[in-house]
Design an enzyme around this catalytic site. Structure first.
Site, PDB file in Angstrom:
ATOM      1  N   HIS A 142     -13.729 -11.951 -14.239  1.00 58.53           N
ATOM      2  CA  HIS A 142     -13.579 -11.356 -12.901  1.00 58.53           C
ATOM      3  C   HIS A 142     -13.576  -9.828 -13.003  1.00 58.53           C
ATOM      4  CE1 HIS A 142     -12.419 -15.009 -10.616  1.00 58.53           C
ATOM      5  NE2 HIS A 142     -12.018 -15.430 -11.801  1.00 58.53           N
ATOM      6  N   LEU A 166       0.833  -1.206   0.000  1.00 58.80           N
ATOM      7  CA  LEU A 166       0.000   0.000   0.000  1.00 58.80           C
ATOM      8  C   LEU A 166       0.865   1.252   0.000  1.00 58.80           C
ATOM      9  CD1 LEU A 166      -2.853  -1.024   2.462  1.00 58.80           C
ATOM     10  CD2 LEU A 166      -3.102  -0.426   0.044  1.00 58.80           C
ATOM     11  N   GLU A 202       9.139  -2.696  -5.349  1.00 59.71           N
ATOM     12  CA  GLU A 202       8.917  -3.216  -3.994  1.00 59.71           C
ATOM     13  C   GLU A 202       9.625  -4.557  -3.859  1.00 59.71           C
ATOM     14  OE1 GLU A 202       4.763  -3.744  -3.047  1.00 59.71           O
ATOM     15  OE2 GLU A 202       5.249  -4.899  -1.254  1.00 59.71           O
ATOM     16  N   GLU A 210     -15.773 -30.338 -13.441  1.00 58.92           N
ATOM     17  CA  GLU A 210     -14.683 -30.168 -12.467  1.00 58.92           C
ATOM     18  C   GLU A 210     -14.963 -30.966 -11.189  1.00 58.92           C
ATOM     19  OE1 GLU A 210     -14.080 -26.061 -11.213  1.00 58.92           O
ATOM     20  OE2 GLU A 210     -12.276 -26.554 -10.094  1.00 58.92           O
ATOM     21  N   LYS A 234       8.441   2.622  20.681  1.00 58.09           N
ATOM     22  CA  LYS A 234       9.801   2.062  20.756  1.00 58.09           C
ATOM     23  C   LYS A 234      10.504   2.111  19.396  1.00 58.09           C
ATOM     24  CE  LYS A 234      10.065   0.905  25.064  1.00 58.09           C
ATOM     25  NZ  LYS A 234      11.036   1.631  25.910  1.00 58.09           N
ATOM     26  N   GLN A 259     -20.882 -20.358 -12.651  1.00 56.05           N
ATOM     27  CA  GLN A 259     -21.002 -21.783 -12.979  1.00 56.05           C
ATOM     28  C   GLN A 259     -21.991 -22.473 -12.033  1.00 56.05           C
ATOM     29  OE1 GLN A 259     -16.932 -23.241 -12.958  1.00 56.05           O
ATOM     30  NE2 GLN A 259     -16.360 -22.054 -14.760  1.00 56.05           N
ATOM     31  N   GLU A 308     -13.865  -7.733 -10.745  1.00 52.75           N
ATOM     32  CA  GLU A 308     -13.245  -7.073  -9.579  1.00 52.75           C
ATOM     33  C   GLU A 308     -11.808  -6.632  -9.851  1.00 52.75           C
ATOM     34  OE1 GLU A 308     -13.975 -10.262  -9.851  1.00 52.75           O
ATOM     35  OE2 GLU A 308     -12.676 -11.588  -8.690  1.00 52.75           O
ATOM     36  N   CYS A 315     -17.407 -16.054 -12.010  1.00 53.77           N
ATOM     37  CA  CYS A 315     -16.647 -17.229 -12.439  1.00 53.77           C
ATOM     38  C   CYS A 315     -17.267 -18.500 -11.853  1.00 53.77           C
ATOM     39  CB  CYS A 315     -15.178 -17.052 -12.077  1.00 53.77           C
ATOM     40  SG  CYS A 315     -14.100 -18.003 -13.156  1.00 53.77           S
ATOM     41  N   THR A 343      13.286  -0.582  14.704  1.00 54.36           N
ATOM     42  CA  THR A 343      13.678   0.182  13.514  1.00 54.36           C
ATOM     43  C   THR A 343      15.188   0.326  13.437  1.00 54.36           C
ATOM     44  OG1 THR A 343      11.595   1.367  13.475  1.00 54.36           O
ATOM     45  CG2 THR A 343      13.439   2.441  12.379  1.00 54.36           C
TER      46      THR A 343
HETATM   47  N1  GLN Z   1     -12.861 -23.668 -11.013  1.00 49.46           N
HETATM   48  C1  GLN Z   1     -13.543 -23.014 -12.067  1.00 49.46           C
HETATM   49  C2  GLN Z   1     -12.818 -23.160 -13.392  1.00 49.46           C
HETATM   50  O1  GLN Z   1     -11.674 -23.510 -13.452  1.00 49.46           O
HETATM   51  C3  GLN Z   1     -13.759 -21.553 -11.754  1.00 49.46           C
HETATM   52  C4  GLN Z   1     -12.508 -20.762 -11.628  1.00 49.46           C
HETATM   53  C5  GLN Z   1     -12.710 -19.436 -10.967  1.00 49.46           C
HETATM   54  O2  GLN Z   1     -13.719 -19.201 -10.321  1.00 49.46           O
HETATM   55  N2  GLN Z   1     -11.734 -18.563 -11.077  1.00 49.46           N
HETATM   56  O3  GLN Z   1     -13.392 -22.924 -14.433  1.00 49.46           O
END
Ligand code: GLN
Length: 566
Positions: free
Chosen positions: A507, A21, A142, A405, A189, A385, A509, A381, A193
């Protein structure tokens, strides 16, 4: 040609001091002065990359546009700055050795003895220098681990040498250290450091500035004491107290004069900083006007480091609406056997990505609950599924439907390995990694979320929705509205007759930044807030008609863009 400058960030005393950070915040500060930055993370472990490491060991695996599986600090770098990290932004000891040994096998060292110095250190130096292209003013490097570890020595030796190679004006050593407050003595303290800096100096590195982490701001006399013992000017001891919101860090460091120090020591001219965007972000975080509780059903809930980007993306979604988002982590194991109490009070439910069968039945129960009770649902993801599996089992009545899977013998592999995936992924890899385009159908929830017909999102998965079932699902109400450009792979699904039910194979995020909250999270938090408001109104009116009216209102809600009023 412009000389790129380098800031090397090391850590002392112990891990988890927030070196990542701090490095990210330095990037934010330099950008606020009009400079272009790139961050780099060097990890001392021997795994070639963190892709195969357990989230329990290493926290989240962050994925870049170009498909690298990296350390989670790269997520901080992208969230705090405008840069887009890439494959070269993170490397490990394992990667360095792999490269050196490959060269040795090819005979590139011409029969010489291959050694840590100079061969390993040269490889490290080259990888650092590679990040500095002409457009970049400052590279912030870093060094993972803690000074004093055996493992990080070659990295420290490499950066020591670089200061000589590049000149003292072009390199700066910043050391992040701990100044603990000892309650019984009622004192801060400085000894840890002092020892950590002594360790650093013994390998030839004199820090130029110290970032002193503590639970409070350092008083001047403590700064002076540290300066005296550590051989730095008192003005170069920067207090890094705990903060209530990580996005406050650039502001705190600026108040401590850090950006001035960096520009002066590196001898760069830079304009006066503009930090108003960070002030606005903190204000939105602190001064909220509404709240919602989101249940996150996953397997790694005991270690929220494994959902770092997800947490942040939800916070960004909340900030957009000036809403506090309470994240309630629910272990999918606990939902197994139909014990659903934990998710019952939630205003929205999210099932994030994951690997492996454990907890999958609990996730399926969570999806069913959200679908049947019309609770906003976001499946990312694996979460998407599981939504497909749930729908196949409970709506299409395909008994024992599953992901290949988890059940190689399932009669209905609604999630499976797809030939089409193999055609588009880079050869060699079995996973779809990094950025891929997705085409969105007009009129869909996906389209309302993104307000675009073509998007690009980051992937990290092996399995796909089985295209043999797509039509059957659509006829029953679960529609694939985002597809790969060739139409073969399903990227998003959504449900008819539901206020907000969205699954994505990618994803989102990874791409959310506080300065640019991701539309999926903006829309999802908004749906949670609307659900909450609906519940509150129903409680107030205490009549069932109110609920029906509100459901109508939600369905007609305008597109899920940025709308702080809702
Ligand atoms: N395990 C699942 C796949 O390989 C989903 C992977 C995940 O959620 N990143 O497709």
């Amino acid at each position: 040609m412009k000389q790129t400058k380098f800031i090397f960030v090391t850590g002392g005393v112990l891990s988890s001091l927030g070196k990542g950070l701090s490095s990210a915040s330095m990037g934010a500060l330099l950008e606020s002065r009009g400079l272009t930055v790139a961050n780099l993370k060097m990890d001392p472990y021997i795994n070639v990359d963190p892709g195969t490491m357990s989230p329990y060991q290493h926290g989240e695996v962050y994925v870049t546009d170009d498909g690298a599986e990296t350390d989670l600090d790269l997520g901080h770098y992208e969230r705090f700055t405008n840069q887009t990290c890439h494959k070269a932004s993170n490397f490990t000891t394992g990667k360095v050795y792999e490269a050196v040994i490959t060269k040795e096998r090819r005979g590139e060292y011409l029969g010489r003895t291959v050694q840590v110095i100079p061969h390993i250190t040269n490889e490290i130096k080259n990888r650092i220098l590679r990040v500095a292209d002409e457009k970049i003013d400052v590279v912030i490097v870093e060094v993972g681990g803690t000074v004093g570890d055996i493992e990080s020595l070659p990295f420290l030796e490499a950066i020591r040498q670089l200061k000589y190679d590049l000149g003292a004006d072009n390199c700066l050593f910043a050391h992040v250290t701990l100044v603990p407050f000892i309650k019984t003595a009622d004192e801060l303290k400085t000894k840890p450091t002092q020892h950590s800096v002594k360790e650093l100096r013994s390998i030839g590195i004199q820090p130029d500035l110290l970032l002193a982490r503590s639970d409070r701001a350092l008083p001047n006399e403590i700064k002076q004491k540290i300066a005296l013992f550590c051989n730095v000017p008192a003005g170069s001891v920067v207090s890094a107290p705990d903060v209530d919101c990580i996005y406050r860090l650039p502001l705190v460091f600026h108040d401590e004069g850090l950006d001035d120090l960096l520009s002066k020591k590196l001898n760069i001219w830079a304009r006066h900083p503009d930090l108003s965007v960070w002030a606005d972000i903190v204000d939105r975080f602190k001064n909220t006007e509404r709240e919602a509780t989101i249940g996150i059903v996953g397997k790694y809930v005991h270690l929220i480091e494994s959902y770092k980007s997800l947490n942040e993306a939800l916070v960004h979604g909340g900030m957009t609406h000036r809403a506090r988002v309470n994240l309630k982590y629910i272990s999918s194991d606990e939902l197994e056997e139909g014990k659903l109490e934990a998710i019952e009070g939630c205003d929205a439910i999210l099932v994030p990505g994951g690997f492996g069968e454990r907890g999958s039945e609990g996730k399926i129960s969570a999806v069913r609950y959200a679908r049947e009770n019309k609770i906003p649902y976001l499946g990312i993801c694996l979460g998407m599924q599981m939504a497909v599996v749930e729908f196949a089992r409970n709506v299409l009545n395909l008994e024992k439907a599953n992901s290949r899977e988890f059940d190689s013998e399932t009669p209905h592999p609604v999630i499976d390995l797809m030939e089409a995936q193999k055609e588009i992924t880079e050869k060699g890899g079995t996973m779809r990694l990094g950025k891929y385009p997705c085409i969105i159908k007009p009129g869909s929830l996906a389209h309302r979320i993104y307000d675009a017909e073509e998007i690009e999102e980051r992937h990290r998965h092996r399995y796909e929705v089985n295209s043999d079932y797509v039509e059957q699902m659509a006829a029953a109400g679960l529609r694939a509205m985002g597809m790969s450009p060739n139409g073969a792979l399903c990227e998003t699904v959504e449900l008819d007759d539901h206020p907000w039910f969205f699954g994505c194979q990618f994803h989102p995020e990874y791409k959310s930044r506080p300065t640019r909250p991701h539309p999926v999270f903006v829309a999802f938090v908004r749906a949670a807030l609307e659900h909450r408001r609906g519940k509150d109104e129903v409680l107030e009116q205490n009549d069932s008609e109110g609920e029906a009216e509100l459901a109508g209102a939600i369905l007609q809600a305008p597109p899920g863009g940025v709308s702080p009023e809702s």
